[in-house]
Design an enzyme around this catalytic site. Structure first.
Site, PDB file in Angstrom:
ATOM      1  NE  ARG A  82      -3.591   2.426   2.485  1.00  0.00           N
ATOM      2  CZ  ARG A  82      -4.639   2.392   2.832  1.00  0.00           C
ATOM      3  NH1 ARG A  82      -5.082   1.154   3.277  1.00  0.00           N
ATOM      4  NH2 ARG A  82      -5.581   3.392   2.601  1.00  0.00           N
TER       5      ARG A  82
ATOM      6  CB  ALA B  63     -12.593   5.582   1.795  1.00  0.00           C
ATOM      7  CG  ASP B  64      -8.626   1.663   4.311  1.00  0.00           C
ATOM      8  OD1 ASP B  64      -7.820   0.766   3.905  1.00  0.00           O
ATOM      9  OD2 ASP B  64      -8.166   2.975   4.251  1.00  0.00           O
ATOM     10  CB  SER B  65      -9.682   3.680   9.132  1.00  0.00           C
ATOM     11  OG  SER B  65      -8.797   2.572   9.144  1.00  0.00           O
TER      12      SER B  65
ATOM     13  CG  ASP C  44      -8.195   4.782   1.773  1.00  0.00           C
ATOM     14  OD1 ASP C  44      -8.637   3.672   1.495  1.00  0.00           O
ATOM     15  OD2 ASP C  44      -7.056   5.171   1.011  1.00  0.00           O
TER      16      ASP C  44
END
Lengths: 292, 140
Positions: free
Chosen positions: A162, B93-95, B97
């Protein structure tokens, strides 16, 4: 297929299973509930689920509200992920020998006052629900559900590759603790720095999720994750402790929490659980990779 | 005072409410108003005998900037649908993001967002409204 990066006690044993179960709730192999010394970590890889009829069967397990959430997701990949995440939680919890009424479809969920999901047990006069705790995390390529008995749990998974869009040190200065910023600043290799950043993020996120008070309940700047020295003079670098400390008082050790950091299928996975202070140190982590 | 241009309609009035509602075309002091490209615009007009109540949401410009930042963070294609109503979670979106988006917004707009406020942002519109609220406070 997985490796320990760090564990907070080197006596923790890990059992890893690569079993693929298939299909319907009737063929879920029942398991006894975890003991208080155990953490169960269930995960699936969405790319391994290729059958759309299977996906529809999973969709069928969801509540109307969950289905609505699925349909609100933009695009098929996100919809699939949303279905699998809920199906994983439902089938995982239903798998334990709780009682004959509990099935993946019958389970109800709610959120606590801070938004943390929990099971809403259907109470009966002569039945007390088990103190089962769970927590979910997912990325586009891995969905995980951690389960414990009688202990708060928080998990977070992130893809190792990521990329961080913001400048890592700026981000850390904004959100991380002073000690963590120092640690990251001391790393000159940008790739290693990015990896260490992600590991810290997953550990901090797992802690906050275990606390269950939301992002603002335990702001990231108010606590430090520290890689402590080895225990009892045993210099085993793979087993150095991970501890969390409050930034307000560096002498106060928030010693109730146990951390585990794994590399799992090109992901970092952090697990945070409450320590059972009465039991001996160490516990057992069970990992299952399964198609539900 | 209302300034009406073909493409936008801005109004300065107090208090501001953050939820949008559609303006109807029955405005007592104006014969006809065409409001275009305003997905999230509402007006408060005086006097209050008017049969509807409207209020100002964030400027479209702000919403557009937020959309751009969100698209970049989530690596969404240019043609993907991102509007004021888009929920971050629904866009994938995750946290991490979400926190990255908040940080990018802080840098873009020169504001500082508290954790409590950050936690309550779930849509592009929420973010835009918060930005304007903070920018206003800063300017005050």
């Amino acid at each position: 297929m997985f490796s320990f990066l760090r564990q907070s006690t080197f006596t923790m044993k890990v059992h890893c299973f690569e079993r693929k179960f298939c299909v319907s709730s009737s063929s879920l192999v029942p398991l006894p509930l975890p003991s208080r010394m155990e953490t169960h970590f269930w995960y699936i890889l969405p790319d391994e689920v290729k059958s759309s009829s299977l996906l529809n069967q999973y969709l069928d397990l969801l509540s109307p509200c969950e289905k609505e959430n699925v349909f609100r997701m933009h695009g098929d990949r996100l919809k699939k992920r949303a279905i699998l995440a809920r199906a994983l939680v439902r089938t995982t919890i239903a798998r334990y020998q709780i009682n004959s009424e509990v099935s993946p479809r019958s389970l109800k969920f709610r959120k606590n006052i801070h938004g943390k999901p929990e099971v809403e047990w259907q109470l009966d006069d002569d039945w007390r629900p088990p103190p089962l705790h769970f927590n979910i995390s997912h990325t586009s390529s891995l969905i995980a559900c951690g389960v414990t008995m009688d202990s708060l749990i928080g998990i977070d998974v992130e893809e190792k590759q990521r990329t961080i869009k913001n400048n890592i040190l700026s981000f850390a200065q904004r959100y991380f603790s002073h000690h963590e910023v120092e640690l990251l600043t001391s790393i000159s290799d940008t790739e290693v720095q990015r990896q260490e950043f992600l590991k810290l993020w997953t550990l901090k996120e797992a802690y906050v999720k275990a606390l269950g008070r939301g992002f603002s309940g335990a702001p990231f700047k108010t606590f430090t994750i520290r890689y402590g020295g080895a225990i009892s003079g045993n210099v085993n670098s793979e087993a150095s402790q991970i501890v969390v400390e409050s930034c307000d008082d560096s002498t106060s050790h928030t010693s109730n929490w146990e951390f585990t950091l794994l590399e799992l299928s090109s992901h970092y996975a952090a697990i945070c659980t409450e320590k059972d202070n009465n039991a001996f140190e160490g516990g057992t982590l069970f990992l299952w990779n399964k198609i539900i | 005072m209302a300034a009406i241009t073909p493409a936008s309609l801005f109004l300065q009035s107090r208090p501001r409410l953050s939820r949008q509602s559609l303006a109807t075309t029955r405005i007592s002091s104006l014969k006809s108003v065409s409001i275009s490209n305003q997905k999230s615009l509402s007006l408060r007009l005086w006097p209050l005998q008017s049969c509807f109540r409207v209020h100002c949401a964030a400027k479209p410009d702000t919403v557009e900037k937020v959309c751009k930042i969100v698209r970049k963070q989530l690596a969404l294609p240019e043609d993907s649908s991102v509007t004021g109503e888009s929920k971050f979670v629904a866009l994938g979106a995750d946290s991490l993001d979400t926190v990255e988006i908040v940080m990018a917004l802080e840098e873009e707009f020169g504001i500082s967002v508290e954790e409590e406020s950050a936690q309550s942002i779930t849509t592009v519109q929420d973010a835009a409204d918060l930005i304007e609220k903070l920018a206003e406070k800063k300017g005050a």
